[in-house]
Write a protein that holds these residues in place. Sequence first.
Motif, PDB file in Angstrom:
ATOM      1  N   SER A 107       0.828  -1.200   0.000  1.00 39.92           N
ATOM      2  CA  SER A 107       0.000   0.000   0.000  1.00 39.92           C
ATOM      3  C   SER A 107       0.868   1.258   0.000  1.00 39.92           C
ATOM      4  N   ALA A 111       1.437   4.236  -2.895  1.00 39.17           N
ATOM      5  CA  ALA A 111       1.267   5.666  -2.612  1.00 39.17           C
ATOM      6  C   ALA A 111       2.501   6.451  -3.046  1.00 39.17           C
ATOM      7  N   ASN A 116       1.401  10.518  -4.039  1.00 42.50           N
ATOM      8  CA  ASN A 116       0.168  11.025  -3.457  1.00 42.50           C
ATOM      9  C   ASN A 116       0.359  11.207  -1.942  1.00 42.50           C
ATOM     10  N   LEU A 119      -2.429   9.489   0.302  1.00 40.37           N
ATOM     11  CA  LEU A 119      -2.276   8.027   0.320  1.00 40.37           C
ATOM     12  C   LEU A 119      -1.014   7.626   1.092  1.00 40.37           C
ATOM     13  N   PHE A 120       0.014   8.448   0.974  1.00 44.26           N
ATOM     14  CA  PHE A 120       1.245   8.167   1.711  1.00 44.26           C
ATOM     15  C   PHE A 120       0.971   8.183   3.210  1.00 44.26           C
ATOM     16  N   GLY A 123      -1.116   5.211   4.165  1.00 44.16           N
ATOM     17  CA  GLY A 123      -0.291   4.013   4.023  1.00 44.16           C
ATOM     18  C   GLY A 123       0.747   3.908   5.116  1.00 44.16           C
TER      19      GLY A 123
END
Length: 162
Positions: A107, A111, A116, A119-120, A123
Motif C-alpha cells: 500500500s 502511494a 500522493n 495516500l502516503f 499508508g
Amino acid sequence: MKNLFLLLSAIAFFSCNNTADKTQALQKQIDSLQSKLAQTYKPGLGEFMSSIQVHHAKLWFAGENENWQLANFEIGEIKEALDDIPAYCAERPEVQKLSMINPAIDSLSNAISAKNPQLFKSGFALLTATCNNCHHATNHAFNVIKIPGNPPLSNQDFKIHP
C-alpha cells in the motif's frame, strides 16, 4: 608381463597414497572454513528491527517532504531488511508472522509510486499499525512504534534539492 604388473602396482600405490594426501588436505581446508564460518558475524533480529526503525522514520520525513525518490529508496531498504530476516533469523518464531507486513508495504509503495501525499500518510499509518500488530502477535507488545515527531538523524535534509 611381470614388469608391467610391477609398474601398474606402483602407479596404483602412488595414486592411492596421493588421493589420501589430497583428501586429508581438503578435509583440513573444510575444517578451517567451517571454523571461520562459525565465527562469522550473523545479525540478529534486533539488528534488523533497529535498521527498519531508522528507515521507517526516514521514510516518514521523505514522504512528508514529498521527496518521492528518497521515500522510494527508504521503502526499498525496509523491504531488503524484511527479505533478509528469514535467511539470518529462521529459528526465531517471530519470523513466521513477518508476512503480515506485506499488504502495508504494498500500500505504501503504491502511494509513493503515485506521489500522493494523502495516500502516503494513510499508508504510513497502516504500516505503523501493522508493525505494532506484529509486535503484539509475537509477544513484543511492549515495543510500540509511532509516527516520528523528529528526524532520526540531524545530518540529513529530507527536502527535495535539484
